[in-house]
Write a protein that holds these residues in place. Structure first.
Motif, PDB file in Angstrom:
ATOM      1  N   GLY A   1       0.806  -1.219   0.000  1.00 25.77           N
ATOM      2  CA  GLY A   1       0.000   0.000   0.000  1.00 25.77           C
ATOM      3  C   GLY A   1       0.832   1.258   0.000  1.00 25.77           C
ATOM      4  O   GLY A   1       0.296   2.355  -0.020  1.00 25.77           O
ATOM      5  N   ALA A   2       2.139   1.121   0.033  1.00 28.55           N
ATOM      6  CA  ALA A   2       2.969   2.315   0.152  1.00 28.55           C
ATOM      7  C   ALA A   2       3.549   2.767  -1.169  1.00 28.55           C
ATOM      8  O   ALA A   2       3.843   3.949  -1.338  1.00 28.55           O
ATOM      9  CB  ALA A   2       4.105   2.047   1.143  1.00 28.55           C
TER      10      ALA A   2
ATOM     11  N   ALA B   1       1.512   5.482  -3.448  1.00 31.58           N
ATOM     12  CA  ALA B   1       1.361   6.744  -2.733  1.00 31.58           C
ATOM     13  C   ALA B   1       2.706   7.427  -2.531  1.00 31.58           C
ATOM     14  O   ALA B   1       2.819   8.652  -2.613  1.00 31.58           O
ATOM     15  CB  ALA B   1       0.692   6.485  -1.388  1.00 31.58           C
TER      16      ALA B   1
ATOM     17  N   ARG C   1       3.733   8.916  -5.772  1.00 33.59           N
ATOM     18  CA  ARG C   1       2.881  10.005  -6.232  1.00 33.59           C
ATOM     19  C   ARG C   1       2.962  11.225  -5.328  1.00 33.59           C
ATOM     20  O   ARG C   1       2.897  12.358  -5.774  1.00 33.59           O
ATOM     21  CB  ARG C   1       1.438   9.509  -6.309  1.00 33.59           C
ATOM     22  N   ARG C   2       3.058  10.996  -4.023  1.00 30.69           N
ATOM     23  CA  ARG C   2       2.874  12.111  -3.095  1.00 30.69           C
ATOM     24  C   ARG C   2       4.146  12.537  -2.364  1.00 30.69           C
ATOM     25  O   ARG C   2       4.251  13.673  -1.940  1.00 30.69           O
ATOM     26  CB  ARG C   2       1.835  11.727  -2.036  1.00 30.69           C
TER      27      ARG C   2
ATOM     28  N   VAL D   1       1.776   9.361   4.994  1.00 26.86           N
ATOM     29  CA  VAL D   1       1.576   8.878   3.635  1.00 26.86           C
ATOM     30  C   VAL D   1       1.178   7.403   3.636  1.00 26.86           C
ATOM     31  O   VAL D   1       0.285   6.972   2.895  1.00 26.86           O
ATOM     32  CB  VAL D   1       2.849   9.107   2.788  1.00 26.86           C
ATOM     33  N   LEU D   2       1.805   6.615   4.484  1.00 22.29           N
ATOM     34  CA  LEU D   2       1.464   5.201   4.566  1.00 22.29           C
ATOM     35  C   LEU D   2       0.035   5.010   5.065  1.00 22.29           C
ATOM     36  O   LEU D   2      -0.708   4.156   4.559  1.00 22.29           O
ATOM     37  CB  LEU D   2       2.450   4.484   5.497  1.00 22.29           C
TER      38      LEU D   2
ATOM     39  N   SER E   1      -2.320   5.741   2.301  1.00 25.45           N
ATOM     40  CA  SER E   1      -2.314   4.663   1.312  1.00 25.45           C
ATOM     41  C   SER E   1      -3.142   3.480   1.792  1.00 25.45           C
ATOM     42  O   SER E   1      -3.896   2.876   1.032  1.00 25.45           O
ATOM     43  CB  SER E   1      -0.873   4.216   1.041  1.00 25.45           C
ATOM     44  N   ARG E   2      -3.005   3.172   3.078  1.00 29.97           N
ATOM     45  CA  ARG E   2      -3.811   2.072   3.623  1.00 29.97           C
ATOM     46  C   ARG E   2      -5.300   2.407   3.571  1.00 29.97           C
ATOM     47  O   ARG E   2      -6.140   1.538   3.306  1.00 29.97           O
ATOM     48  CB  ARG E   2      -3.390   1.772   5.055  1.00 29.97           C
TER      49      ARG E   2
ATOM     50  N   GLU F   1      -6.745   4.326   1.336  1.00 36.41           N
ATOM     51  CA  GLU F   1      -7.138   4.163  -0.065  1.00 36.41           C
ATOM     52  C   GLU F   1      -7.339   2.691  -0.401  1.00 36.41           C
ATOM     53  O   GLU F   1      -8.286   2.320  -1.110  1.00 36.41           O
ATOM     54  CB  GLU F   1      -6.079   4.767  -0.984  1.00 36.41           C
ATOM     55  N   LEU F   2      -6.457   1.840   0.119  1.00 34.76           N
ATOM     56  CA  LEU F   2      -6.571   0.411  -0.148  1.00 34.76           C
ATOM     57  C   LEU F   2      -7.846  -0.156   0.477  1.00 34.76           C
ATOM     58  O   LEU F   2      -8.540  -0.972  -0.133  1.00 34.76           O
ATOM     59  CB  LEU F   2      -5.347  -0.310   0.403  1.00 34.76           C
TER      60      LEU F   2
END
Length: 452
Positions: free
Chosen positions: A48-49, A52, A55-56, A81-82, A85-86, A88-89
């Motif tokens: 998941g990292a 992101a 991108r970020r 950020v992590l 990402s999680r 979003e997942l």
């Protein structure tokens, strides 16, 4: 030379060995390289990292001699950020789950259609794919089909005079009771509506509401008498000429009082109706005075009564205190709405499953007696729908009075209390007690919608 000839087959020197280019590596090496690369990318993406971070996040150069503050800030940014990402997942998993449910529903519908008989498939085909067994015609088709409005710029539309289609509201469950609905809509447009309250009630219980009958006039009683002036009308039995009795087994109020399962509901001169909600016993029976004391004087102005007496007595009691209450009643075997209207009160004809016909944050109080609709107790998802709808129509700080709600002892703490917590209503008062029947309990509660 002879030895060389024997060794090489000729007298020439063997050619020097050819050097392999870098692109001529063995297939095994290329495969191994691709395997390592693919697995590395998979690990980064599945964590998941990867996306992101690419991108970020552009990591800044960390200088250990700058002190721990910069390192801590950089680590915090990476952690944020992590976490994003999680999230979003997780959202992606949720959308995939929703898509799976929709696909499963579609497959089940296709399987049901494939397993239907030839006659059932013909009925589905005749309905044009919208669920109707037969093609709609006459008043029903007119009432369900599109209507047209002349558009104009004042209402945010174009100014060309084009017509816009508007579809009347119709309960989706009407397709399941098309036979009854067609009988209900078999009237003469512009004439008198048939006296068929029992049929209308059956349609409403089937979820077919609002009813689509639009172009007929309800019959007026012969010798109609207006209600008495207030406050006299609140406690005077209406005259028999206030009702058209054709659709009911009883033909006058005397018969209704003698045969009604609601003990004394239509006897306004004596009996229990005169004493209801006037005394607080500290247990299940709350008084109107005690409930209104929970709010500042004058802040309870308008409300709704769900099943608080078939005759509208709760609304009459509240009107005596300057509070306007609308009573929800269903006229099935008795003219309940006509009785309420004859007392100078307002009623709405809705069932317990109906979305309350009020705008958000409109009411100061909602009173719900019995099973939330004057009939059997509402349970399960239907109860949760009703409670969330009560929350919707209450103003912040508004009161919800649950009055003698019937349920089993196990449901008190296992179902109703957690459900009220999910809805978000705050408990001001809570009482439980045994009912007359075995394993039956009653709950009375005063709850408040939070201000925020």
């Amino acid at each position: 030379m002879e030895a060389a000839d024997l060794l090489h087959g000729n007298g020439k020197k063997p050619p020097p060995p050819r050097r392999r280019r870098w692109w001529q590596c063995s297939t095994t090496a290329v495969t191994l390289l691709m395997f390592l690369l693919t697995n590395t990318v998979s690990i980064v993406v599945s964590s998941g990292a990867g996306p992101a971070l690419l991108r970020r996040y552009r990591p800044a150069t960390i200088r250990l001699w700058d002190g721990s503050a910069a390192l801590l800030a950089d680590l915090n940014a990476t952690q944020a950020v992590l976490d994003a990402s999680r999230a979003e997942l997780a959202g992606l998993y949720a959308r995939v789950g929703t898509a799976n449910e929709l696909l499963r529903t579609l497959l089940d519908a296709m399987a049901a259609r494939d397993g239907a008989t030839e006659q059932q498939r013909e009925l589905l085909a005749a309905g044009g794919g919208d669920g109707w067994k037969r093609e709609l015609a006459g008043e029903l088709k007119l009432a369900v089909g599109p209507l047209h409005l002349l558009t104009n710029a004042r209402h945010g539309r174009n100014a060309t005079g084009d017509e816009a289609a508007v579809f009347p509201t119709l309960g989706h469950a009407c397709v399941r009771v098309q036979d009854d609905l067609e009988r209900y809509m078999a009237y003469t447009p512009g004439g008198e509506c048939p006296a068929d309250e029992a049929l209308a009630h059956r349609l409403m219980l089937s979820g077919c509401e609002p009813l689509p009958r639009r172009r007929c006039r309800p019959p007026s009683p012969k010798g109609y008498a207006h209600p008495l002036p207030l406050p006299g009308s609140l406690w005077a039995t209406p005259p028999d000429t206030s009702v058209v009795w054709d659709a009911y087994p009883c033909k006058n109020y005397s018969c209704l009082q003698a045969s009604s399962s609601c003990d004394g509901c239509f006897d306004l001169r004596r009996g229990r109706e005169k004493a209801r909600w006037a005394r607080d016993d500290g247990a299940l029976s709350y008084s109107i005075a005690a409930v209104l004391a929970a709010r500042p004087n004058g802040t309870v102005r308008v409300g709704l009564d769900l099943g608080g007496g078939a005759s509208g007595t709760f609304a009459a009691r509240m009107l005596e205190r300057g509070v306007t209450v609308v009573t929800a009643a269903v006229s099935a075997g008795a003219p309940l709405n006509s009785f309420i209207a004859s007392r100078g009160l307002v009623s709405v004809h809705v069932s317990a499953a109906h979305r309350l016909p009020f705008f958000d944050r409109t009411l100061d109080i909602v009173h719900a007696a019995g099973g939330l609709g004057g009939g059997p107790a509402v349970t399960g998802v239907m109860l949760e729908f009703a409670l969330f709808d009560v929350y919707r129509v209450l103003r912040p700080g508004g009161l919800f009075w649950l009055d003698h709600f019937p349920c089993s002892h196990a449901q008190v703490n296992a179902t109703l209390a957690p459900m009220l917590g999910r809805v978000g209503l705050k408990k001001l008062r809570w009482n439980t007690g045994r009912g007359k029947e075995k394993n039956q309990w009653h709950i009375s509660a005063l709850l408040e919608k939070p201000m925020a």
